[in-house]
Design a protein around this motif. Structure first.
Motif, short mmCIF file in Angstrom:
data_model
loop_
_atom_site.label_atom_id
_atom_site.label_comp_id
_atom_site.label_asym_id
_atom_site.label_seq_id
_atom_site.Cartn_x
_atom_site.Cartn_y
_atom_site.Cartn_z
N LEU A 112 0.84 -1.20 0.00
CA LEU A 112 0.00 0.00 0.00
C LEU A 112 0.88 1.25 0.00
CD1 LEU A 112 -3.03 0.86 0.11
CD2 LEU A 112 -2.66 1.31 2.53
N TRP A 113 1.96 1.22 0.77
CA TRP A 113 2.91 2.34 0.81
C TRP A 113 3.48 2.58 -0.59
CZ3 TRP A 113 8.14 2.16 -0.44
CH2 TRP A 113 8.87 3.32 -0.17
N TRP A 114 3.80 1.48 -1.27
CA TRP A 114 4.38 1.59 -2.62
C TRP A 114 3.36 2.25 -3.56
CZ3 TRP A 114 3.66 0.43 -7.68
CH2 TRP A 114 4.78 0.42 -8.51
N LEU A 115 2.11 1.78 -3.48
CA LEU A 115 1.07 2.37 -4.36
C LEU A 115 0.87 3.85 -4.05
CD1 LEU A 115 -1.65 -0.43 -4.37
CD2 LEU A 115 -0.40 0.41 -6.34
N PHE A 116 0.91 4.19 -2.77
CA PHE A 116 0.73 5.60 -2.39
C PHE A 116 1.91 6.44 -2.86
CE2 PHE A 116 1.06 9.28 0.34
CZ PHE A 116 -0.26 9.69 0.48
N GLU A 117 3.09 5.95 -2.56
CA GLU A 117 4.32 6.72 -2.81
C GLU A 117 4.60 6.89 -4.31
OE1 GLU A 117 5.71 7.84 -0.08
OE2 GLU A 117 7.41 8.85 -1.04
N TYR A 118 4.38 5.83 -5.07
CA TYR A 118 4.82 5.86 -6.46
C TYR A 118 3.68 6.01 -7.48
CZ TYR A 118 9.23 4.48 -4.39
OH TYR A 118 10.34 4.46 -3.62
N MET A 119 2.44 5.95 -7.02
CA MET A 119 1.33 6.17 -7.96
C MET A 119 0.41 7.28 -7.47
SD MET A 119 0.47 2.44 -9.45
CE MET A 119 0.10 2.97 -11.09
N TYR A 120 -0.16 7.10 -6.30
CA TYR A 120 -1.13 8.10 -5.81
C TYR A 120 -0.49 9.48 -5.69
CZ TYR A 120 -4.67 10.30 -2.93
OH TYR A 120 -5.62 11.17 -2.46
N LYS A 121 0.68 9.52 -5.06
CA LYS A 121 1.35 10.81 -4.81
C LYS A 121 1.67 11.57 -6.09
CE LYS A 121 5.45 11.73 -2.55
NZ LYS A 121 6.43 11.52 -1.47
N PRO A 122 2.40 10.95 -7.05
CA PRO A 122 2.68 11.71 -8.28
C PRO A 122 1.42 12.08 -9.06
CG PRO A 122 3.41 9.44 -8.51
CD PRO A 122 3.04 9.63 -7.07
N LEU A 123 0.43 11.19 -9.06
CA LEU A 123 -0.79 11.48 -9.82
C LEU A 123 -1.52 12.68 -9.23
CD1 LEU A 123 -2.12 7.85 -10.45
CD2 LEU A 123 -1.30 9.44 -12.18
N GLN A 124 -1.70 12.67 -7.92
CA GLN A 124 -2.44 13.77 -7.29
C GLN A 124 -1.65 15.07 -7.34
OE1 GLN A 124 -3.01 14.05 -3.09
NE2 GLN A 124 -5.16 14.60 -3.28
N ALA A 125 -0.37 14.99 -7.01
CA ALA A 125 0.45 16.21 -6.98
C ALA A 125 0.52 16.86 -8.37
CB ALA A 125 1.85 15.89 -6.46
N THR A 126 0.67 16.03 -9.41
CA THR A 126 0.77 16.58 -10.76
C THR A 126 -0.57 17.16 -11.21
OG1 THR A 126 2.33 14.80 -11.19
CG2 THR A 126 1.69 16.13 -13.07
N MET A 127 -1.66 16.48 -10.83
CA MET A 127 -2.99 16.98 -11.21
C MET A 127 -3.19 18.40 -10.67
SD MET A 127 -6.17 14.46 -10.98
CE MET A 127 -5.70 13.15 -12.07
N PHE A 128 -2.80 18.62 -9.44
CA PHE A 128 -2.94 19.95 -8.84
C PHE A 128 -1.98 20.95 -9.49
CE2 PHE A 128 -5.64 19.90 -4.95
CZ PHE A 128 -6.11 18.61 -5.09
N SER A 129 -0.79 20.47 -9.86
CA SER A 129 0.22 21.39 -10.41
C SER A 129 -0.16 21.87 -11.82
CB SER A 129 1.59 20.72 -10.44
OG SER A 129 1.66 19.79 -11.48
N LEU A 130 -1.02 21.11 -12.50
CA LEU A 130 -1.43 21.50 -13.86
C LEU A 130 -2.05 22.90 -13.88
CD1 LEU A 130 -3.19 18.47 -15.57
CD2 LEU A 130 -0.98 19.45 -16.07
N LEU A 131 -2.63 23.28 -12.74
CA LEU A 131 -3.30 24.58 -12.67
C LEU A 131 -2.33 25.73 -12.92
CD1 LEU A 131 -5.69 23.82 -9.72
CD2 LEU A 131 -6.37 24.48 -12.01
N ALA A 132 -1.05 25.51 -12.67
CA ALA A 132 -0.06 26.57 -12.93
C ALA A 132 -0.10 26.95 -14.41
CB ALA A 132 1.33 26.11 -12.53
N PHE A 133 -0.24 25.93 -15.29
CA PHE A 133 -0.30 26.20 -16.73
C PHE A 133 -1.60 26.92 -17.09
CE2 PHE A 133 2.34 22.27 -16.58
CZ PHE A 133 3.50 22.83 -17.08
N PHE A 134 -2.69 26.41 -16.55
CA PHE A 134 -3.98 26.97 -16.96
C PHE A 134 -4.24 28.36 -16.37
CE2 PHE A 134 -4.44 22.40 -17.62
CZ PHE A 134 -4.72 22.43 -18.97
#
Lengths: 232, 300, 283
Positions: A112-134
């Motif tokens: 579960l830690w692996w899924l959070f650290e290497y999938m959930y975290k980058p996916l969520q963090a990048t989704m929020f960061s997209l707003l910088a472009f828009f």
């Protein structure tokens, strides 16, 4: 019974919590209600997940448009649920080395830690960061000084954007001490702690009155929208 | 093939080749771990693995972690997949979005189960069983708290919403939830956001400094705050038509709110850029090893 | 030129923003900071606490806002550790425990003298939005009975005598939204008069100013607040200068500067196009 009982439950619970704020003897009742509230909040997550499962299964069985993505969601959901509930890859801790199930479900090194650290975290963090472009694109296309009020908004945004960087304080180097308040960082501090504070305080007071009146409407049974429109 | 598609395909192939070349020569994206024995029970060692900087890779108990190394590359793929949305909606983005929704919903369920349902509900209802299984740290002799049958029953009623019939059953726990929220918010909002905010605004309009001299800047500040709050409130007071004096004051309120929203815009921009910087730093540092701001790979 | 900007594909703007943020990271641009009075008051609130004071570390954020909040969360942790304060970590966000774990890792690696259970404790996540706050201020054990490892609060030296959080010396909240700083102010700081400071996202910061200083001693607004705080920390504790991880927010101010300037330029160009277009009758 389908509509009256819920109204009575809502009113009773709400008034118990209000009374518990004023009469120490009833504080225990308030605490009990909050403990139940927390458990129901957790159950809401279970309900949400189960609903997602049902909706995606329906989408796949109907072969609706995008059902392949629904299948991916389903697999991701089931795998995460399995490794999380069964604590796959979790090692016993120093505190309870003989109890394999006692260790935290998100322990470093577990699946579960692996899924959070290497999938959930980058996916969520990048989704929020997209707003910088828009936000940049929107500022270029829609942020217009069409009238005096818009100019006030633009000017404030300009000062705050400058004031919240290194450049904002650079002006101090060139200004005499008694004019330092003209530097962007000093102006930003002033805007935030005077104009912004006053504006936000008015909004906060307005919202507080809104919350209080909405709460009263729910407790008195005037607002029944949470019961839904249908009979079942 | 369209010209644009050709350009993007060529760029991606070249980028992929460059990445493979870099990974083969530099070894970027690798994660190293150290095995730490946290306890030893009846001859069996309880070992945990902790990440260490790559610069320590030659130390005795440090080894390359393939799961974590693959994880870094998958992280990078997830980051680029979501970022690809700036070029328009595409299958890679949709795939990443679908994975995110699934993992996210299940993670919330798992957290709710272990941190509340087991920790509080089951602990109170079946303390003996919990002590022997999931919660060995529980005090001995803890008795069943039967009052927890109420939230157990309400939980069951809430989950009834998933059943094809009898959705009204879920209204009872929902009513409890809504009633409780209304109850505690009514008191707290009136206390902290209404009376306390008024209290915070009651301030001297003529300010004297510590040496009893007139503080002009402090006075202007307080006058602006008090009048600003009043102007803002007048604007939000819609029971009286915004005409004449009231209209003029409401207009002042609009100006104040514009300044407030301008400040909010500035802060929002600042926040979003920080989030993008975080992701780019991950790509440049943890994945590609182009930079090393925290000196994790010193001497390599 | 007018036609070029008027019909500019937005992907060029995206690329410009990518360069504006990426270039300073690659080049490692870093600037000195000038702490604002607001940040100074947060620093002073922690700095003035005597050794052994109890601080409630409410870290309510997730990976979606870690870019803004993680540096300040770690700075708070380092400051409290250097001051030898007793730290109680908890989160109201399900994604919060891994965020807290990073702080615990910092304590374990950089402050090996500090003992778990004696100097700091990780109480993990509690569901219920503001519910756990309401219980923590009256009877802590009704919401948290054990730490993340399952150890009973009665068996940990730090929590053995802790009935509720009314007597903690300071609440330090790092917040990404709901539940967060507002809820800690509403249900703990205001009714029980508990001193508190907060660090929050840029979106939230303007909304929290009305609470300062009466209900909230100070506030760190987004990454700039974190950078100023790190600067004060480096001034007060020079030994941190050797630790590059303690300067994360300061490093982030390079991309902030260039990106802010690019955004201002975009707004100016957008308006010039608008006014030129209006004069030409295009708008």
């Amino acid at each position: 019974m389908k509509r009256t009982v819920p109204i009575v439950i809502a009113a009773a619970t709400g008034f118990v919590l209000i009374v518990s704020s004023f009469i120490p003897l009833t504080e225990e009742w308030g605490s009990a209600a909050m403990q139940w509230f927390n458990i129901l909040a957790a159950i809401a997550f279970v309900l949400g997940g189960s609903n997602l499962l049902r909706m995606n299964l329906q989408k796949i069985s109907d072969r609706r448009l995008g059902w392949g993505y629904a299948a991916v969601t389903l697999v991701a959901f089931l795998v995460t649920l399995f490794v999380g509930l069964f604590k796959v890859g979790v090692q016993p801790t120093e505190s309870f080395p003989t109890y394999a199930w006692a260790a935290p479900y998100n322990q470093e090194g577990s699946f579960l830690w692996w899924l959070f650290e290497y999938m959930y975290k980058p996916l969520q963090a990048t989704m929020f960061s997209l707003l910088a472009f828009f936000i940049a694109s929107a500022a270029f296309r829609a942020f217009r000084a069409k009238n005096p009020e818009a100019i006030a908004l633009l000017a404030t945004a300009f000062i705050v954007l400058m004031g919240r960087t290194y450049v904002g304080g650079l002006m101090r180097e060139f200004l005499p001490e008694r004019l330092e308040w003209l530097s962007f960082d000093a102006m930003t501090n002033y805007i935030m702690s005077v104009f912004n504070l006053a504006g936000m305080r008015a909004i906060t007071i307005g919202i507080a009155l809104g919350v209080a009146s909405t709460s009263l409407k729910v407790l008195l049974g005037v607002d029944r929208s949470y019961l839904g429109a249908g009979d079942d | 093939m369209r010209r644009e598609t050709l350009i993007w395909t060529t760029l991606m192939v070249l980028g992929g080749l460059a990445l493979l070349g870099r990974a083969a020569t530099v070894g970027n994206g690798r994660v190293y771990i150290r095995a730490v024995t946290v306890a030893e029970v009846e001859g069996v060692q309880v070992v945990q693995y902790q990440g260490v900087p790559p610069s320590q890779r030659s130390e005795a108990d440090v080894s390359l972690s393939w799961p974590r190394t693959i994880g870094i590359w998958i992280s990078a793929l997830c980051t680029l997949g979501i970022m690809s949305f700036v070029l328009g909606d595409n299958p890679l983005y949709k795939l990443m979005e679908s994975i995110f929704v699934g993992v996210s919903a299940a993670y919330l369920m798992v957290a709710a189960f272990w941190d509340e349902i087991v920790q509080n509900l089951f602990r109170s209802l079946i303390p003996g069983l919990m002590r022997d299984s999931f919660l060995p740290g529980l005090e001995a002799g803890l008795q069943t708290d039967y009052s927890y049958l109420a939230p157990l029953l309400m939980s069951g009623m809430m989950l009834w919403r998933l059943a094809p019939k009898g959705a009204w059953i879920a209204r009872w726990p929902l009513a409890f939830f809504i009633g409780a929220t209304a109850g505690f918010r009514l008191v707290s909002y009136l206390e902290a956001d209404f009376t306390q905010q008024i209290n915070n605004t009651i301030m001297p309009l003529i300010v004297y400094a510590a040496d009893e001299s007139f503080d002009i800047w402090g006075s202007i500040r307080n006058v602006l705050i008090v009048s600003g709050v009043l102007l803002g409130l007048v604007y939000f007071f819609f029971s009286v038509p915004h005409r004449g004096v009231v209209g003029g004051l409401a207009r002042g309120g609009v100006w104040l709110l514009m300044i407030t929203f301008g400040a909010s815009f500035g802060y929002t921009v600042m926040g979003r850029i920080a989030l993008l910087a975080d992701r780019l730093q991950f790509l440049f540092d943890d994945w590609l090893w182009l930079i090393d701001p925290t000196m994790q790979r010193i001497g390599m | 030129m007018y036609e070029f900007f008027k019909t500019l594909d937005r992907r060029w703007i995206f690329l410009l923003m990518l360069i504006a943020v990426g270039l300073p990271i690659l080049r490692g641009w870093q600037f000195p900071e000038r702490p604002s009075p607001m940040v100074q008051s947060v620093f002073d609130a922690i700095e003035s606490l005597p050794e052994g004071s109890q601080v409630w570390m409410a870290y309510d954020y997730d990976p979606g806002s870690q870019g803004e909040l993680h540096p300040m969360a770690l700075a708070f942790t380092r400051h409290c550790a250097l001051k030898k304060l007793k730290m109680y970590y908890m989160t109201l966000w399900p994604q919060g425990p891994p965020m807290i774990q990073k702080n615990v890792d910092v304590l374990r690696n950089e402050f090996p003298d500090l003992q778990y259970g004696v100097d700091y404790v990780n109480l993990g996540y509690r569901p219920g939005y503001e519910g756990p706050i309401k219980l923590a201020v009256t009877d802590l054990r009704k919401t948290i009975a054990a730490d993340v490892d399952g150890k009973s609060l009665n068996d940990l030296p730090m929590t053995k005598g802790l009935k509720n959080i009314q007597n903690v010396d300071l609440i330090i909240n790092v917040s990404a939204g709901y539940p967060g700083t507002k809820e800690w102010v509403l249900y703990a700081a205001t009714p029980y008069n508990i001193s508190s400071v907060a660090g929050c996202t840029g979106v939230q910061a303007p909304y929290l100013y009305p609470y300062v200083p009466q209900q909230l001693n100070g506030l760190l607004g987004a990454i700039k607040g974190a950078a100023e705080y790190e600067f004060l920390l480096l001034e007060a504790y020079p030994q941190l200068r050797e630790n590059p991880e303690a300067q994360e927010a300061l490093r982030r101010m390079g991309p902030q500067l260039l990106a802010h300037l690019v955004l201002i330029a975009l707004i100016v160009i957008g308006n010039v196009i608008y006014f030129v277009g209006r004069r030409r009758g295009d708008v």
